[in-house]
Scaffold this active site. Structure first.
Site, PDB file in Angstrom:
ATOM      1  N   LYS A  17       1.008  -1.200   0.120  1.00  0.00           N
ATOM      2  CA  LYS A  17      -0.056   0.065  -0.098  1.00  0.00           C
ATOM      3  C   LYS A  17       0.844   1.085   0.035  1.00  0.00           C
ATOM      4  O   LYS A  17       2.309   1.054  -0.193  1.00  0.00           O
ATOM      5  CB  LYS A  17      -1.057  -0.074   1.273  1.00  0.00           C
ATOM      6  CG  LYS A  17      -1.932  -1.293   1.310  1.00  0.00           C
ATOM      7  CD  LYS A  17      -2.701  -1.280  -0.089  1.00  0.00           C
ATOM      8  CE  LYS A  17      -3.448  -2.671  -0.263  1.00  0.00           C
ATOM      9  NZ  LYS A  17      -3.986  -3.246  -1.397  1.00  0.00           N
ATOM     10  N   HIS A  18       0.178   2.398   0.273  1.00  0.00           N
ATOM     11  CA  HIS A  18       1.104   3.575  -0.100  1.00  0.00           C
ATOM     12  C   HIS A  18       2.290   3.674   0.954  1.00  0.00           C
ATOM     13  O   HIS A  18       2.649   3.112   1.857  1.00  0.00           O
ATOM     14  CB  HIS A  18       0.236   4.813   0.683  1.00  0.00           C
ATOM     15  CG  HIS A  18       0.850   6.252   0.601  1.00  0.00           C
ATOM     16  ND1 HIS A  18       1.472   6.929   1.338  1.00  0.00           N
ATOM     17  CD2 HIS A  18       0.511   7.125  -0.554  1.00  0.00           C
ATOM     18  CE1 HIS A  18       1.789   7.872   0.789  1.00  0.00           C
ATOM     19  NE2 HIS A  18       1.430   8.232  -0.387  1.00  0.00           N
ATOM     20  N   SER A  19       3.290   3.999   0.193  1.00  0.00           N
ATOM     21  CA  SER A  19       4.728   3.897   0.940  1.00  0.00           C
ATOM     22  C   SER A  19       5.257   5.002   1.417  1.00  0.00           C
ATOM     23  O   SER A  19       6.406   5.202   1.862  1.00  0.00           O
ATOM     24  CB  SER A  19       5.627   3.240  -0.463  1.00  0.00           C
ATOM     25  OG  SER A  19       5.671   4.175  -1.529  1.00  0.00           O
TER      26      SER A  19
END
Length: 184
Positions: free
Chosen positions: A163-165
């Site tokens: 997911k968002h990094s």
């Protein structure tokens, strides 16, 4: 919420109670006077909330631990978010906490992923991150890429199902700190 950052503190420019500037967990630091004045100039008439680096890291880590992330992984997510704020990349900093909480609540992000290596060669690797937080998965991947580059002169790691990094400079900086060039 707008942001102003320096390498020692994170300031949010929004309407707050002035008393919260001097909470017990986040003492006012007189050495930050110039940064605070700059933030006030940017904020106009709004009050400024100031959170010291270590306090931000501890607070954010505790928030993620409370949502069932293991302590080390909670710290990795918090570290990536705070790192972004400290470099003025507020769009990828702790302002993202509410969105991350929503994704955890909806089951979009796995708080305890079981990452696995799908395929591996001397210089390359494919990782299935089991829908874990990007900060955890990409840090895992970058560490493996650095190990591979030390042995084979190149380390190529692909991370899937993450997911968002956060701010990608966080990971390329890991490579730079190891004396290597990193590409995200």
């Amino acid at each position: 919420m707008e942001g102003f950052a320096c390498l020692d503190c994170i300031c949010w420019l929004y309407h707050i109670d002035a008393a919260s500037l001097h909470s017990q967990s986040n003492k006012y630091d007189p050495s930050q006077k110039a940064n605070i004045k700059a933030a006030l100039r940017l904020s106009g008439k709004r009050k400024v909330g100031i959170l010291a680096h270590q306090a931000a890291l501890e607070m954010t880590t505790k928030i993620f631990e409370a949502r069932n992330l293991p302590p080390e992984e909670a710290y990795q997510v918090a570290s990536g978010l705070v790192w972004a704020n400290l470099r003025g990349i507020d769009s990828h900093g702790i302002i993202r906490i509410p969105g991350y909480m929503m994704r955890l609540d909806k089951g979009i992000v796995n708080p305890r992923p079981k990452m696995r290596i799908v395929k591996e060669t001397l210089a390359a690797m494919v990782i299935d991150a089991d829908h874990g937080h990007g900060q955890v998965a990409i840090t895992f991947g970058m560490k493996r890429a650095i190990e591979k580059a030390k042995k084979a002169s190149i380390g190529w790691v692909l991370v899937s199902k993450t997911k968002h990094s956060g701010a990608v400079g966080y990971y390329t900086r890991m490579a730079a700190n190891a004396g290597m060039a990193g590409v995200f």
